[in-house]
Design a protein around this motif. Structure first.
Motif, PDB file in Angstrom:
ATOM      1  N   LEU A 204      -2.609  -4.595  -2.733  1.00 46.95           N
ATOM      2  CA  LEU A 204      -1.172  -4.865  -2.714  1.00 46.95           C
ATOM      3  C   LEU A 204      -0.770  -5.751  -3.888  1.00 46.95           C
ATOM      4  O   LEU A 204       0.251  -5.512  -4.546  1.00 46.95           O
ATOM      5  CB  LEU A 204      -0.764  -5.521  -1.393  1.00 46.95           C
ATOM      6  N   LYS A 205      -1.572  -6.787  -4.173  1.00 46.94           N
ATOM      7  CA  LYS A 205      -1.253  -7.672  -5.294  1.00 46.94           C
ATOM      8  C   LYS A 205      -1.312  -6.910  -6.617  1.00 46.94           C
ATOM      9  O   LYS A 205      -0.444  -7.065  -7.479  1.00 46.94           O
ATOM     10  CB  LYS A 205      -2.219  -8.868  -5.328  1.00 46.94           C
ATOM     11  N   ILE A 206      -2.338  -6.074  -6.758  1.00 42.33           N
ATOM     12  CA  ILE A 206      -2.459  -5.280  -7.993  1.00 42.33           C
ATOM     13  C   ILE A 206      -1.298  -4.298  -8.108  1.00 42.33           C
ATOM     14  O   ILE A 206      -0.707  -4.132  -9.183  1.00 42.33           O
ATOM     15  CB  ILE A 206      -3.825  -4.550  -8.036  1.00 42.33           C
TER      16      ILE A 206
ATOM     17  N   LYS B  86       1.821  -6.208  -9.156  1.00 45.15           N
ATOM     18  CA  LYS B  86       1.746  -6.568 -10.576  1.00 45.15           C
ATOM     19  C   LYS B  86       1.992  -5.345 -11.459  1.00 45.15           C
ATOM     20  O   LYS B  86       2.699  -5.425 -12.472  1.00 45.15           O
ATOM     21  CB  LYS B  86       0.383  -7.188 -10.924  1.00 45.15           C
ATOM     22  N   MET B  87       1.424  -4.207 -11.080  1.00 48.03           N
ATOM     23  CA  MET B  87       1.604  -2.983 -11.854  1.00 48.03           C
ATOM     24  C   MET B  87       3.068  -2.528 -11.809  1.00 48.03           C
ATOM     25  O   MET B  87       3.618  -2.091 -12.826  1.00 48.03           O
ATOM     26  CB  MET B  87       0.691  -1.866 -11.326  1.00 48.03           C
ATOM     27  N   GLU B  88       3.705  -2.654 -10.646  1.00 51.06           N
ATOM     28  CA  GLU B  88       5.112  -2.278 -10.526  1.00 51.06           C
ATOM     29  C   GLU B  88       5.987  -3.188 -11.385  1.00 51.06           C
ATOM     30  O   GLU B  88       6.896  -2.716 -12.077  1.00 51.06           O
ATOM     31  CB  GLU B  88       5.549  -2.344  -9.052  1.00 51.06           C
ATOM     32  N   ALA B  89       5.704  -4.487 -11.372  1.00 54.31           N
ATOM     33  CA  ALA B  89       6.461  -5.433 -12.203  1.00 54.31           C
ATOM     34  C   ALA B  89       6.257  -5.114 -13.684  1.00 54.31           C
ATOM     35  O   ALA B  89       7.211  -5.149 -14.481  1.00 54.31           O
ATOM     36  CB  ALA B  89       6.040  -6.865 -11.901  1.00 54.31           C
ATOM     37  N   PHE B  90       5.036  -4.771 -14.076  1.00 56.18           N
ATOM     38  CA  PHE B  90       4.730  -4.418 -15.458  1.00 56.18           C
ATOM     39  C   PHE B  90       5.474  -3.142 -15.855  1.00 56.18           C
ATOM     40  O   PHE B  90       6.057  -3.053 -16.935  1.00 56.18           O
ATOM     41  CB  PHE B  90       3.219  -4.253 -15.614  1.00 56.18           C
ATOM     42  N   LYS B  91       5.479  -2.169 -14.931  1.00 58.28           N
ATOM     43  CA  LYS B  91       6.185  -0.899 -15.181  1.00 58.28           C
ATOM     44  C   LYS B  91       7.675  -1.145 -15.377  1.00 58.28           C
ATOM     45  O   LYS B  91       8.290  -0.619 -16.310  1.00 58.28           O
ATOM     46  CB  LYS B  91       5.950   0.054 -14.024  1.00 58.28           C
TER      47      LYS B  91
ATOM     48  N   ASN C  96     -12.105  -5.119   4.598  1.00 52.15           N
ATOM     49  CA  ASN C  96     -10.980  -4.195   4.432  1.00 52.15           C
ATOM     50  C   ASN C  96      -9.668  -4.962   4.260  1.00 52.15           C
ATOM     51  O   ASN C  96      -8.821  -4.580   3.448  1.00 52.15           O
ATOM     52  CB  ASN C  96     -10.883  -3.244   5.623  1.00 52.15           C
ATOM     53  N   SER C  97      -9.506  -6.027   4.986  1.00 48.80           N
ATOM     54  CA  SER C  97      -8.295  -6.835   4.879  1.00 48.80           C
ATOM     55  C   SER C  97      -8.187  -7.465   3.487  1.00 48.80           C
ATOM     56  O   SER C  97      -7.110  -7.486   2.882  1.00 48.80           O
ATOM     57  CB  SER C  97      -8.329  -7.922   5.957  1.00 48.80           C
TER      58      SER C  97
END
Length: 108
Positions: free
Chosen positions: A21-23, A26-31, A13-14
């Motif tokens: 969180l990493k994904i 990355k998605m937020e930075a891409f957005k 789970n960890s």
């Protein structure tokens, strides 16, 4: 054959949470990157259209003012011409009145 040791459920789970969180980062930075590109493109297109329209309006206003100035000059010339004609008419009328008065005073 040996079996491979599987990670503990808490450890799994960890790891999954860290990967999520990493994904998400990355998605937020891409957005954010895509929003910036789209925003800049739209802003540039709108600015270009506004510049062209303002240029057209300015040219149209200048042309209209130039035509208006020409019309005002024509009106000024006409008023001057009429004023000169009126002055000439007044001078002739005054001369005729003076001649009439002189003739009236001369005994016949």
């Amino acid at each position: 054959m040996r079996k491979r040791k599987q990670p503990e459920p808490d450890e799994m789970n960890s790891i999954m949470d860290t990967l999520e969180l990493k994904i998400a980062d990355k998605m937020e930075a891409f957005k954010v990157s895509i929003e910036a590109v789209v925003t800049d493109s739209v802003k540039n297109a709108v600015n270009l259209v506004l510049e062209r329209e303002i240029c057209k309006l300015t040219t149209s206003i200048n042309d209209t003012l130039n035509q208006f100035n020409l019309r005002l000059n024509d009106m000024h010339d006409s008023v001057n011409y009429m004023s000169n004609r009126q002055d000439a008419f007044d001078a002739r009328l005054k001369t005729m009145e003076e001649d009439f008065l002189r003739r009236k005073e001369v005994p016949t």
